[in-house]
Design a protein around this motif. Structure first.
Motif, PDB file in Angstrom:
ATOM      1  N   ARG A 163      50.275  37.454  27.701  1.00 54.60           N
ATOM      2  CA  ARG A 163      48.901  37.004  27.901  1.00 54.60           C
ATOM      3  C   ARG A 163      48.781  36.027  29.071  1.00 54.60           C
ATOM      4  NH1 ARG A 163      47.252  35.740  21.559  1.00 54.60           N
ATOM      5  NH2 ARG A 163      47.504  37.914  20.789  1.00 54.60           N
ATOM      6  N   ILE A 164      49.902  35.489  29.502  1.00 53.65           N
ATOM      7  CA  ILE A 164      49.878  34.591  30.663  1.00 53.65           C
ATOM      8  C   ILE A 164      49.446  35.407  31.877  1.00 53.65           C
ATOM      9  CG2 ILE A 164      51.246  33.074  32.145  1.00 53.65           C
ATOM     10  CD1 ILE A 164      53.145  32.669  29.780  1.00 53.65           C
ATOM     11  N   TYR A 165      48.517  34.852  32.650  1.00 47.33           N
ATOM     12  CA  TYR A 165      48.064  35.560  33.844  1.00 47.33           C
ATOM     13  C   TYR A 165      49.242  35.745  34.801  1.00 47.33           C
ATOM     14  CZ  TYR A 165      43.229  34.917  32.361  1.00 47.33           C
ATOM     15  OH  TYR A 165      42.051  34.958  31.676  1.00 47.33           O
ATOM     16  N   ASN A 166      49.280  36.908  35.460  1.00 50.25           N
ATOM     17  CA  ASN A 166      50.438  37.259  36.285  1.00 50.25           C
ATOM     18  C   ASN A 166      50.608  36.328  37.484  1.00 50.25           C
ATOM     19  OD1 ASN A 166      51.165  39.417  34.643  1.00 50.25           O
ATOM     20  ND2 ASN A 166      49.857  40.854  35.746  1.00 50.25           N
ATOM     21  N   ASP A 167      49.496  35.873  38.081  1.00 51.39           N
ATOM     22  CA  ASP A 167      49.649  34.941  39.204  1.00 51.39           C
ATOM     23  C   ASP A 167      50.196  33.600  38.726  1.00 51.39           C
ATOM     24  OD1 ASP A 167      47.344  34.582  37.801  1.00 51.39           O
ATOM     25  OD2 ASP A 167      46.042  34.337  39.550  1.00 51.39           O
ATOM     26  N   LEU A 168      49.781  33.171  37.530  1.00 46.92           N
ATOM     27  CA  LEU A 168      50.365  31.957  36.960  1.00 46.92           C
ATOM     28  C   LEU A 168      51.833  32.189  36.610  1.00 46.92           C
ATOM     29  CD1 LEU A 168      47.489  30.746  34.601  1.00 46.92           C
ATOM     30  CD2 LEU A 168      47.984  30.052  36.959  1.00 46.92           C
ATOM     31  N   ASN A 169      52.128  33.398  36.147  1.00 48.47           N
ATOM     32  CA  ASN A 169      53.511  33.778  35.829  1.00 48.47           C
ATOM     33  C   ASN A 169      54.392  33.652  37.078  1.00 48.47           C
ATOM     34  OD1 ASN A 169      55.904  35.203  35.318  1.00 48.47           O
ATOM     35  ND2 ASN A 169      54.919  36.594  33.896  1.00 48.47           N
ATOM     36  N   ILE A 170      53.919  34.213  38.190  1.00 51.63           N
ATOM     37  CA  ILE A 170      54.682  34.142  39.441  1.00 51.63           C
ATOM     38  C   ILE A 170      54.834  32.692  39.892  1.00 51.63           C
ATOM     39  CG2 ILE A 170      54.652  34.783  41.888  1.00 51.63           C
ATOM     40  CD1 ILE A 170      53.233  37.367  41.042  1.00 51.63           C
ATOM     41  N   GLY A 171      53.766  31.919  39.769  1.00 53.46           N
ATOM     42  CA  GLY A 171      53.833  30.505  40.130  1.00 53.46           C
ATOM     43  C   GLY A 171      54.851  29.756  39.291  1.00 53.46           C
ATOM     44  N   TYR A 185      36.566  38.788  40.964  1.00 53.01           N
ATOM     45  CA  TYR A 185      35.834  39.972  40.502  1.00 53.01           C
ATOM     46  C   TYR A 185      34.465  39.574  39.951  1.00 53.01           C
ATOM     47  CZ  TYR A 185      34.658  44.171  37.877  1.00 53.01           C
ATOM     48  OH  TYR A 185      34.013  45.275  37.376  1.00 53.01           O
ATOM     49  N   ARG A 186      34.455  38.520  39.140  1.00 56.31           N
ATOM     50  CA  ARG A 186      33.167  38.076  38.580  1.00 56.31           C
ATOM     51  C   ARG A 186      32.263  37.511  39.671  1.00 56.31           C
ATOM     52  NH1 ARG A 186      35.145  35.088  32.941  1.00 56.31           N
ATOM     53  NH2 ARG A 186      35.973  36.998  31.953  1.00 56.31           N
ATOM     54  N   LEU A 187      32.838  36.770  40.620  1.00 58.69           N
ATOM     55  CA  LEU A 187      32.041  36.246  41.723  1.00 58.69           C
ATOM     56  C   LEU A 187      31.487  37.390  42.578  1.00 58.69           C
ATOM     57  CD1 LEU A 187      31.074  33.765  43.308  1.00 58.69           C
ATOM     58  CD2 LEU A 187      33.225  33.838  44.591  1.00 58.69           C
ATOM     59  N   PHE A 188      32.309  38.386  42.822  1.00 62.75           N
ATOM     60  CA  PHE A 188      31.858  39.535  43.604  1.00 62.75           C
ATOM     61  C   PHE A 188      30.740  40.279  42.874  1.00 62.75           C
ATOM     62  CE2 PHE A 188      32.170  44.116  44.361  1.00 62.75           C
ATOM     63  CZ  PHE A 188      31.915  44.156  45.730  1.00 62.75           C
ATOM     64  N   ARG A 189      30.918  40.470  41.576  1.00 67.46           N
ATOM     65  CA  ARG A 189      29.877  41.156  40.814  1.00 67.46           C
ATOM     66  C   ARG A 189      28.567  40.387  40.860  1.00 67.46           C
ATOM     67  NH1 ARG A 189      31.148  44.837  36.757  1.00 67.46           N
ATOM     68  NH2 ARG A 189      28.892  44.768  36.424  1.00 67.46           N
ATOM     69  N   LYS A 244      45.152  43.400  37.958  1.00 67.29           N
ATOM     70  CA  LYS A 244      43.959  43.115  37.156  1.00 67.29           C
ATOM     71  C   LYS A 244      44.182  41.955  36.190  1.00 67.29           C
ATOM     72  CE  LYS A 244      42.039  47.786  37.356  1.00 67.29           C
ATOM     73  NZ  LYS A 244      41.614  48.968  36.583  1.00 67.29           N
ATOM     74  N   HIS A 245      45.421  41.775  35.734  1.00 68.99           N
ATOM     75  CA  HIS A 245      45.683  40.686  34.797  1.00 68.99           C
ATOM     76  C   HIS A 245      46.139  39.433  35.547  1.00 68.99           C
ATOM     77  CE1 HIS A 245      46.420  38.932  30.881  1.00 68.99           C
ATOM     78  NE2 HIS A 245      47.633  38.558  31.245  1.00 68.99           N
ATOM     79  N   THR A 246      45.314  39.017  36.508  1.00 66.98           N
ATOM     80  CA  THR A 246      45.559  37.767  37.221  1.00 66.98           C
ATOM     81  C   THR A 246      44.300  36.930  37.169  1.00 66.98           C
ATOM     82  OG1 THR A 246      44.898  38.721  39.348  1.00 66.98           O
ATOM     83  CG2 THR A 246      47.232  38.828  38.778  1.00 66.98           C
ATOM     84  N   LEU A 247      44.487  35.629  37.156  1.00 63.64           N
ATOM     85  CA  LEU A 247      43.339  34.725  37.114  1.00 63.64           C
ATOM     86  C   LEU A 247      42.539  34.839  38.419  1.00 63.64           C
ATOM     87  CD1 LEU A 247      41.872  32.502  35.545  1.00 63.64           C
ATOM     88  CD2 LEU A 247      43.388  30.833  36.650  1.00 63.64           C
ATOM     89  N   THR A 248      43.231  35.010  39.516  1.00 61.88           N
ATOM     90  CA  THR A 248      42.555  35.144  40.809  1.00 61.88           C
ATOM     91  C   THR A 248      41.659  36.371  40.831  1.00 61.88           C
ATOM     92  OG1 THR A 248      44.476  34.122  41.873  1.00 61.88           O
ATOM     93  CG2 THR A 248      42.932  35.313  43.299  1.00 61.88           C
ATOM     94  N   PHE A 249      42.180  37.498  40.331  1.00 62.59           N
ATOM     95  CA  PHE A 249      41.390  38.737  40.311  1.00 62.59           C
ATOM     96  C   PHE A 249      40.149  38.574  39.441  1.00 62.59           C
ATOM     97  CE2 PHE A 249      40.277  42.756  38.298  1.00 62.59           C
ATOM     98  CZ  PHE A 249      40.118  43.587  39.404  1.00 62.59           C
TER      99      PHE A 249
END
Length: 691
Positions: A291-299, A362-366, A353-358
């Motif tokens: 459940r950890i976001y992948n970008d946070l995972n990489i960080g 994505y919501r800002l773009f929408r 898709k499972h990243t906090l950045t995405f």
């Protein structure tokens, strides 16, 4: 059997065993490597060295001795240094310039209203003591370097080094015997005398790092001499140490290779089975860690690796090496867990898709896209009216800047509107070349682009209409000329026949009338054929045709005309047959028109090139020749009807051959183009290959 194997390989116990093997093998391999580098200070490359003289250790010691002797040769003596003999004026000037920069940026005495020369004079007054101190500081620095160099030489001398160096009139040695043969009597020596370089043993020169020595030797003067000898007392402990280090490093590398092999097998197994269950083939199962976001995972992985590097540096500084294994084991366990989570998301196609950045973008773009897709300028204006006061309220501490930015943006939009208004006015007054320049991608930019597109279309329409009128005028003129010429001749000779009594002249008149009537007939038939071909009313019978055979047979039939014009045909065909899908009669008619064009207009005695290129998806036929007339006409104009390469229209052509050929090729779903380069005429026919 397959189900039982899958049940065993995908079981939790097997996965745990694979996981433990992976982290233990990586930790062990890392610990061995750190043990080599940190604890034993050994170089891994020593395992690949063939001998002590081929290794870095020997060359490192030799290079240090040569560098020390070279420096002492420059220093000469302590007295020479104290007298400033080693100082270089450029170095003093550089130090003085550094002080002047400090004066410019830090001193209140610097006056920006004065010139550099005046400020420099002021600088010498303010910084007089520091300028005088430059020379003293540089001499102290040189003296310290000289003493450090002497200490390094004394250290090597105590271990058994013998040396002799001569620079101009100054000698530096620790032996009374200065003969070359004396130095050659030792197990290893180096003799450098001007350009002479003698090194023993010879394998030293085979060392890949031998340039360490030559880079220092190349700086010696032609009259400088340097003899160096390494005694057995000096070499034996170093050779023994080298052998011990080589054995240790080699065994350690073998151990590392074994651990890394097992690590690779275990990690590949984990990558294949992670997220899968024994009886489920396609579904990927995620757990709470996933459940950890992948970008946070990489960080977190980067942070853990950085923490490990920092911890190793601290342990090395404190000389606490027994903690390396447990710390590496802990951090490796956490990193492998996070990496395997990324692998599961990769299998699940949710790595991005499972990243906090995405999710944020994505919501800002929408949100922005929903506003933009509202399609109404009024909505955007309302959003600006509502949003701007909010921005001003949030940035109340810098409201002058906010108001200034708003005023600038408003003025920019007003200028864009005025530019569009002026552009519409210019186009309305008939200037179809006018272009409205509005940069960006806003509403005004799009409006300006649309208006420019309208003016471009209007300009092209006017240009096409002008061109059409010109071509119509030329067409009428050319048709009238080509028809009137033979018709006038026929009328003239018929009139002569009415009054001529001499039978011999009558026969001559009849022959001329026959020639002109045949010319008129050919012209009329060509005109009819051109009209029929361009209208597309000719029936096309598609069949499979060997293009090579068609051209070869056709050239054979036209051999008399080829010989008459003394033309030399050069062909370039593929070895195999080239099959195309076309109408044989219509295709030959088009090719025959091109060949007739060549017989009429090609330079007599020149070469004609015919090339066939089979690309697999299509076939290209290229025919090239040199024109006897100057081709001062564009390829587009030459394709027009009744256009000839000879502007004087003295040849027997009708000017319809290329137009007919183009129409015949196009109704066979091909393309026909011509290119002109000086007097080179090139026809390119592209046809569909037979599949």
């Amino acid at each position: 059997m397959g189900i039982n194997w899958r049940k065993y390989s995908h079981s939790v116990i097997t996965k745990v065993i694979g996981f433990m093997l992976a982290i233990l093998c990586f930790t062990s391999a890392s610990s061995i490597f750190l043990n080599i580098e940190l604890v034993h200070n050994a170089d891994v490359s020593i395992a690949f060295e063939d001998g002590y003289y081929n290794g870095k250790d020997y060359l490192s010691d030799s290079s240090e001795v040569i560098e020390s002797l070279r420096r002492i040769g420059n220093y000469k003596s302590e007295e020479h240094i104290l007298n400033g003999g080693t100082l270089i004026e450029d170095r003093i000037l550089n130090e003085e310039e550094d002080l002047f920069r400090e004066f410019r940026y830090n001193s209140k005495s610097y006056n920006f209203n004065l010139s550099d020369e005046e400020n420099y004079t002021k600088f010498k007054e303010v910084y007089a003591e520091k300028i005088l101190q430059i020379r003293t500081n540089l001499i102290k620095e040189e003296l310290n370097n000289y003493k450090a160099t002497i200490q390094r030489l004394e250290k090597h001398q105590a271990q058994g080094l013998i040396y002799y160096a001569k620079n101009d009139e100054t000698e530096f040695t620790n032996t009374p015997n200065k003969a070359e043969d004396y130095f050659r009597s030792f197990p290893s020596y180096m003799i450098f005398d001007g350009y002479k370089q003698e090194v023993f043993p010879q394998e030293v020169k085979e060392n890949s790092q031998y340039n360490w020595i030559t880079s220092n030797i190349n700086q010696l003067g032609q009259k400088e001499v340097m003899y160096i000898a390494f005694t057995a007392e000096y070499l034996n402990p170093r050779i023994a140490e080298w052998k011990e280090n080589k054995l240790f490093v080699t065994n350690s590398l073998y151990q590392m290779a074994g651990f890394l092999l097992v690590l690779a097998i275990a990690f590949i197994y984990l990558v294949l089975v992670i997220g899968r269950k024994p009886l489920k083939d396609h579904e990927v199962y995620l757990n709470s860690i996933d459940r950890i976001y992948n970008d946070l995972n990489i960080g977190m992985c980067v942070l853990l690796i950085a923490s490990w590097v920092g911890a190793i540096n601290i342990l090395d500084h404190l000389k606490i090496y027994y903690l390396i294994f447990p710390i590496t084991l802990l951090i490796t366990t956490l990193v492998v867990i996070l990496v395997l989570s990324l692998v599961k998301h990769l299998k699940n196609r949710s790595l991005i898709k499972h990243t906090l950045t995405f999710k944020i973008f994505y919501r800002l773009f929408r949100f922005i896209n929903d506003i933009y897709n509202s399609g109404r300028v009024g909505v955007k204006v309302v959003l600006i009216v509502i949003g701007y006061p909010i921005i001003v309220a949030i940035t109340f501490f810098m409201f002058p800047i906010t108001i200034g930015v708003a005023a600038w943006l408003t003025l920019k939009k007003v200028k864009e509107f005025e530019a569009i208004k002026e552009g519409v006015k210019q186009v309305k007054e008939g200037d179809v070349h006018y272009t409205i320049n509005v940069a960006g991608g806003g509403e005004f930019a799009k409006l300006a682009s649309d208006i420019n597109s309208i003016t471009d279309g209007l300009y092209k329409a006017v240009e096409n209409e002008t061109k059409s009128e010109r071509l119509k005028s030329e067409l009428i003129t050319n048709v009238s000329h080509d028809i009137r010429t033979p018709l006038t001749s026929i009328i003239t000779y018929v009139d002569l026949l009415k009054h001529e009594k001499d039978q011999t002249k009558v026969e001559g008149y009849l022959e001329i009338i026959d020639q002109k009537s045949q010319r008129l007939k050919v012209l009329t038939e060509n005109l009819f054929e051109a009209a029929k071909a361009s209208s597309g009313t000719i029936a096309v019978n598609f069949e499979t045709i060997d293009l090579v055979s068609l051209i070869t047979q056709g050239l054979g039939e036209l051999d008399d005309r080829i010989q008459e014009r003394k033309l030399e045909f050069k062909t370039n065909y593929p070895r195999d047959k080239v099959y195309i899908k076309a109408d044989g009669k219509l295709l030959w008619r088009a090719i025959e028109n091109l060949l007739s064009n060549i017989f009429k207009y090609a330079l007599e005695g020149s070469r004609v090139y015919i090339e066939i290129i089979d690309s697999g998806t299509g076939v290209t036929l290229i025919i090239k020749n040199i024109s006897a007339y100057e081709l001062n006409i564009s390829s587009d104009e030459l394709m027009e009807r009744f256009k000839r390469g000879d502007e004087s229209r003295s040849s027997q052509g009708s000017g319809l051959g290329l137009s007919i050929a183009k129409s015949l090729i196009e109704i066979q779903k091909g393309s026909f183009n011509i290119e002109i380069d000086g007097d080179l005429f090139k026809a390119i026919i592209q046809l569909n290959s037979f599949n």
